[in-house]
Enzyme design. Sequence first.
Site, short mmCIF file in Angstrom:
data_model
loop_
_atom_site.label_atom_id
_atom_site.label_comp_id
_atom_site.label_asym_id
_atom_site.label_seq_id
_atom_site.Cartn_x
_atom_site.Cartn_y
_atom_site.Cartn_z
N GLU A 77 -0.17 -2.50 -18.00
CA GLU A 77 -0.66 -1.47 -18.90
C GLU A 77 -2.13 -1.63 -19.29
O GLU A 77 -2.79 -0.69 -19.64
CB GLU A 77 0.21 -1.44 -20.16
CG GLU A 77 1.68 -1.36 -19.84
CD GLU A 77 2.33 -0.05 -20.25
OE1 GLU A 77 1.68 0.76 -20.90
OE2 GLU A 77 3.50 0.11 -19.91
N GLU A 106 0.83 -1.21 0.00
CA GLU A 106 0.00 0.00 0.00
C GLU A 106 0.86 1.26 0.00
O GLU A 106 0.59 2.19 -0.74
CB GLU A 106 -0.93 -0.01 1.22
CG GLU A 106 -1.81 1.21 1.34
CD GLU A 106 -2.87 1.31 0.25
OE1 GLU A 106 -3.38 2.44 0.05
OE2 GLU A 106 -3.20 0.31 -0.41
N ASN A 123 4.89 10.11 -11.09
CA ASN A 123 5.98 9.90 -10.14
C ASN A 123 7.16 9.20 -10.83
O ASN A 123 7.45 8.03 -10.57
CB ASN A 123 5.47 9.12 -8.93
CG ASN A 123 6.45 9.14 -7.78
OD1 ASN A 123 7.61 9.51 -7.92
ND2 ASN A 123 5.98 8.72 -6.62
N TYR A 128 7.52 4.46 1.79
CA TYR A 128 7.89 5.85 2.02
C TYR A 128 9.23 5.92 2.74
O TYR A 128 9.46 5.20 3.71
CB TYR A 128 6.83 6.55 2.88
CG TYR A 128 7.13 8.00 3.15
CD1 TYR A 128 6.89 8.97 2.18
CD2 TYR A 128 7.66 8.41 4.36
CE1 TYR A 128 7.17 10.30 2.42
CE2 TYR A 128 7.93 9.74 4.62
CZ TYR A 128 7.68 10.69 3.64
OH TYR A 128 7.96 12.00 3.88
N TYR A 178 11.31 1.44 -9.60
CA TYR A 178 10.61 0.17 -9.72
C TYR A 178 11.06 -0.61 -10.95
O TYR A 178 11.26 -1.82 -10.90
CB TYR A 178 9.10 0.37 -9.73
CG TYR A 178 8.57 0.99 -8.46
CD1 TYR A 178 9.12 0.69 -7.21
CD2 TYR A 178 7.50 1.88 -8.50
CE1 TYR A 178 8.63 1.26 -6.06
CE2 TYR A 178 7.00 2.45 -7.34
CZ TYR A 178 7.57 2.13 -6.12
OH TYR A 178 7.09 2.70 -4.97
N GLN A 203 19.81 6.32 -0.25
CA GLN A 203 20.79 5.59 0.56
C GLN A 203 20.51 4.08 0.54
O GLN A 203 21.17 3.33 1.24
CB GLN A 203 20.77 6.10 2.01
CG GLN A 203 21.21 7.55 2.12
CD GLN A 203 21.27 8.00 3.57
OE1 GLN A 203 21.91 7.34 4.39
NE2 GLN A 203 20.62 9.10 3.87
N GLY A 204 19.48 3.67 -0.21
CA GLY A 204 19.18 2.26 -0.35
C GLY A 204 18.09 1.74 0.58
O GLY A 204 17.81 0.54 0.57
#
Length: 155
Positions: free
Chosen positions: A139, A82, A123, A85, A130, A93-94
């Site tokens: 799509e 969901e 975004n 963040y 990703y 920084q991974g």
Amino acid sequence: MVVREATPADIDFVVESIRGLARYEKLEHECEARAGMLKRHVFESPRYAEILIGEIDGRRAGYALFFHTYSTFLTRPGVYLEDLYVDPGMRRQGLGRALLTRLASIAMERGCGRLEWAVLDWNEPAIAFYRSIGAVPLEDWTTYRLTGEALARLG
């Protein structure tokens, strides 16, 4: 860097982070995050969601909130992410990758057939990230949602 399961002591951090995510996504007007409800839904029965906390140098810096889904085509459970963040000052920084890596491990440990999530079309930094880990967009699918009065009318 540490990724761990959330505890009730993390709830205020997560709620503030949810508000930060809502600001970033320009959706503050939709954010009603409340600590008491989140705590109940994550730590009491039935559990509706789970949270991973990411720390850098002992400081909470991000979170991933997820829950299980089910694929009839695969006849296997799945995981839906969901929220992912990371505090803006702690990005690159991974930690986002570490949170997703742990979540993928959880999905595999639980016999899940997929890990999926949604991302806003604009975004680009998230989309690039990703894609870099091998995720592909669906799509041909459109997400629908019922909320508020429409949900109440149908229910």
